[in-house]
Design an enzyme around this catalytic site. Structure first.
Site, PDB file in Angstrom:
ATOM      1  CG  ASN A   1      -0.883  -8.742   6.390  1.00  0.00           C
ATOM      2  OD1 ASN A   1      -0.363  -9.730   6.901  1.00  0.00           O
ATOM      3  ND2 ASN A   1      -0.314  -8.049   5.413  1.00  0.00           N
TER       4      ASN A   1
ATOM      5  CB  THR B   1      -0.892  -0.049   1.259  1.00  0.00           C
ATOM      6  OG1 THR B   1      -1.803  -1.137   1.098  1.00  0.00           O
ATOM      7  CG2 THR B   1      -1.650   1.236   1.470  1.00  0.00           C
TER       8      THR B   1
ATOM      9  CG  HIS C   1      -4.898  -8.778   1.421  1.00  0.00           C
ATOM     10  ND1 HIS C   1      -4.246  -9.540   2.376  1.00  0.00           N
ATOM     11  CD2 HIS C   1      -4.481  -7.503   1.633  1.00  0.00           C
ATOM     12  CE1 HIS C   1      -3.484  -8.744   3.121  1.00  0.00           C
ATOM     13  NE2 HIS C   1      -3.613  -7.498   2.688  1.00  0.00           N
TER      14      HIS C   1
ATOM     15  CG  ASN D   1      -4.670  -4.525  10.942  1.00  0.00           C
ATOM     16  OD1 ASN D   1      -4.509  -3.388  11.389  1.00  0.00           O
ATOM     17  ND2 ASN D   1      -4.583  -4.800   9.651  1.00  0.00           N
TER      18      ASN D   1
ATOM     19  CE1 TYR E   1      -6.293  -4.023   6.592  1.00  0.00           C
ATOM     20  CE2 TYR E   1      -4.597  -5.515   5.754  1.00  0.00           C
ATOM     21  CZ  TYR E   1      -4.975  -4.292   6.306  1.00  0.00           C
ATOM     22  OH  TYR E   1      -4.014  -3.348   6.586  1.00  0.00           O
TER      23      TYR E   1
HETATM   24  C1  LIG Z   1       4.754   0.164   2.931  1.00  0.00           C
HETATM   25  C2  LIG Z   1       4.163  -1.200   3.079  1.00  0.00           C
HETATM   26  C3  LIG Z   1       2.885  -1.451   2.620  1.00  0.00           C
HETATM   27  C4  LIG Z   1       2.323  -2.738   2.704  1.00  0.00           C
HETATM   28  N1  LIG Z   1       1.085  -2.978   2.168  1.00  0.00           N
HETATM   29  C5  LIG Z   1       0.621  -4.251   2.050  1.00  0.00           C
HETATM   30  C6  LIG Z   1      -0.541  -4.540   1.284  1.00  0.00           C
HETATM   31  O1  LIG Z   1      -1.166  -3.648   0.687  1.00  0.00           O
HETATM   32  N2  LIG Z   1      -0.934  -5.838   1.223  1.00  0.00           N
HETATM   33  C7  LIG Z   1      -0.265  -6.845   1.858  1.00  0.00           C
HETATM   34  O2  LIG Z   1      -0.673  -8.001   1.770  1.00  0.00           O
HETATM   35  N3  LIG Z   1       0.857  -6.604   2.566  1.00  0.00           N
HETATM   36  C8  LIG Z   1       1.328  -5.333   2.649  1.00  0.00           C
HETATM   37  N4  LIG Z   1       2.519  -5.089   3.295  1.00  0.00           N
HETATM   38  C9  LIG Z   1       3.323  -6.225   3.795  1.00  0.00           C
HETATM   39  C10 LIG Z   1       4.363  -6.642   2.743  1.00  0.00           C
HETATM   40  O3  LIG Z   1       3.731  -7.198   1.595  1.00  0.00           O
HETATM   41  C11 LIG Z   1       5.346  -7.681   3.314  1.00  0.00           C
HETATM   42  O4  LIG Z   1       4.601  -8.781   3.792  1.00  0.00           O
HETATM   43  C12 LIG Z   1       6.209  -7.123   4.433  1.00  0.00           C
HETATM   44  O5  LIG Z   1       6.746  -5.846   4.080  1.00  0.00           O
HETATM   45  C13 LIG Z   1       7.357  -8.075   4.801  1.00  0.00           C
HETATM   46  O6  LIG Z   1       8.194  -8.274   3.669  1.00  0.00           O
HETATM   47  P1  LIG Z   1       9.635  -7.547   3.561  1.00  0.00           P
HETATM   48  O7  LIG Z   1      10.360  -7.877   4.828  1.00  0.00           O
HETATM   49  O8  LIG Z   1      10.289  -8.110   2.351  1.00  0.00           O
HETATM   50  O9  LIG Z   1       9.373  -6.068   3.450  1.00  0.00           O
HETATM   51  C14 LIG Z   1       3.071  -3.792   3.283  1.00  0.00           C
HETATM   52  C15 LIG Z   1       4.349  -3.527   3.774  1.00  0.00           C
HETATM   53  C16 LIG Z   1       4.904  -2.269   3.665  1.00  0.00           C
HETATM   54  C17 LIG Z   1       6.310  -2.030   4.156  1.00  0.00           C
END
Ligand SMILES: Cc1cc2nc3c(=O)[nH]c(=O)nc-3n(C[C@H](O)[C@H](O)[C@H](O)COP(=O)(O)O)c2cc1C
Length: 362
Positions: free
Chosen positions: A180, A27, A177, A238, A182
């Site tokens: 997390n 997001t 989705h 959440n 939702y």
């Molecule tokens: C800025 C940001 C926005 C995120 N938005 C979503 C999202 O829209 N949908 C989702 O399933 N996870 C979302 N996440 C979680 C990421 O998809 C991911 O699971 C999380 O960042 C861990 O992976 P990483 O360590 O490689 O960053 C978001 C994470 C970040 C940092």
């Protein structure tokens, strides 16, 4: 062990990925008026088209699904047309892109609901924590209303309509989705689902909404071969909890097997004590994308060991649009700037540097 590396091609159902470096859904709160993706969003995803597969930011399937400022939707003709520009730009650079389908449920606020109506969830349980209003002020979550049993099938059908819209917009697939905290996750886990109808109580009942959504989505897509599901068995984000994540998520995965999914996407951070991803993969019988704080080495190990078919990267894909080339060349990664994750304009969105072409070629 397998001979696969992060750079070997992979197939997620009908999606032929050129490598196993997936961009995780993120997001970014940069949609324009009407929650329509802008040309900046076109540029942002096009910059990251060297990923084997991009999974977009969570995108509300209907206006009621929104829970944060300026997140994009996939329900209006303007949104579909704008997403078409995104998919065209990614395809022009040889990339693949799937849309993440989102309904926030209790992680919303009446200000986002048409007519200022109460938010909805599996049960009338107010999550601990705060929601951002459209002006970015922060207030406590509200108490949602438990959905009536006979309201639930219409929401599952809305996921199907959004899938048809995503297909029209040129996506290679969609990701449900279910992670997390939702709406779908609110039905799955027993910390948020205290229902006594056929959508609550037993694990089979709590999984029912996910199964009905998947039925609608795969029917709208035409089969499971462009459909993935994202799960986060351990994530407390959440205000989520479950009394037996292993039993729940392995059963959920087994219940999805008959759909012949393109992939299952599991958030299971490196070092997580209870390793469920492999059991989920075996139960669902689909390729596994794993995610959670992976770096290049751990990701390579996950793929080489045969545990995961691919690894999704989040934060480092924000700050390294050419992440695949950097991994391939061993170049330094640019660290992400969390202050510009959510909202704003091109700063921290489309202005991260790429390696000079000559360096990348070496
Ligand atoms: C800025 C940001 C926005 C995120 N938005 C979503 C999202 O829209 N949908 C989702 O399933 N996870 C979302 N996440 C979680 C990421 O998809 C991911 O699971 C999380 O960042 C861990 O992976 P990483 O360590 O490689 O960053 C978001 C994470 C970040 C940092």
């Amino acid at each position: 062990m397998t001979s696969e590396t992060l750079f070997s091609p992979a197939e997620f159902g009908a999606i032929a990925a050129k490598n196993r470096v997936v961009m995780a859904p993120m997001t970014r709160n940069r949609a324009g008026a009407g929650n329509v993706p802008t040309d900046l969003t076109v540029a942002y995803y096009a910059q990251r088209a060297s990923a084997g597969l991009i999974i977009t930011e969570a995108t509300q399937i209907v206006p009621e699904g929104q829970g944060y400022p300026t997140t994009p939707g996939i329900h209006s003709p303007e949104q579909i047309a704008a997403w078409r520009k995104v998919t065209d730009a990614v395809h022009a650079k040889g990339g693949k892109i799937a849309l993440q389908l989102w309904f926030t449920g209790r992680i919303s606020h009446s200000v986002y609901q048409p007519g200022g109506k109460q938010t909805v969830s599996a049960s009338a349980i107010r999550p601990a924590g705060h929601v951002y209003l459209p002006d970015w002020s922060k207030v406590e979550f509200e108490t949602p209303r438990a959905l009536e049993t006979d309201e639930i099938p219409a929401i599952a059908r809305a996921y199907g309509q959004a899938t048809s819209n995503a297909k029209e917009a040129g996506f290679d697939g969609v990701e449900i989705h279910a992670a997390n905290g939702y709406l779908i996750d609110q039905f799955l886990r027993d910390g948020s689902n205290k229902r006594t109808d056929r959508y609550g109580g037993s694990i089979d009942n709590r999984v029912r909404f996910l199964v009905e959504v998947t039925e609608q989505v795969t029917a709208a897509w035409g089969s499971g071969d462009g459909v993935g599901v994202r799960l986060s068995p351990h994530n407390p984000y959440n205000d989520m909890s479950d009394s037996d994540p292993e039993a729940l998520f392995v059963h959920a995965a087994a219940s999805l097997k008959r759909f012949g999914l393109a992939f299952v996407h599991v958030i299971e951070p490196v070092g997580t004590e209870l390793q469920l991803a492999g059991k989920i993969k075996a139960a669902v019988g689909a390729p596994l994308i794993i995610n959670g704080d992976f770096g290049f080495d751990k990701a390579g190990e996950a793929v080489a060991s045969g545990l995961a078919d691919a690894v999704a990267f989040g934060k480092v894909f924000i700050s390294n649009p050419d992440l695949v080339a950097r991994f391939a060349s061993g170049a330094e990664l640019t660290p992400p700037d969390p202050a510009s994750f959510f909202g704003g304009s091109e700063k921290g969105y489309t202005d991260y540097p790429v390696l000079a072409e000559s360096v990348a070629a070496e």
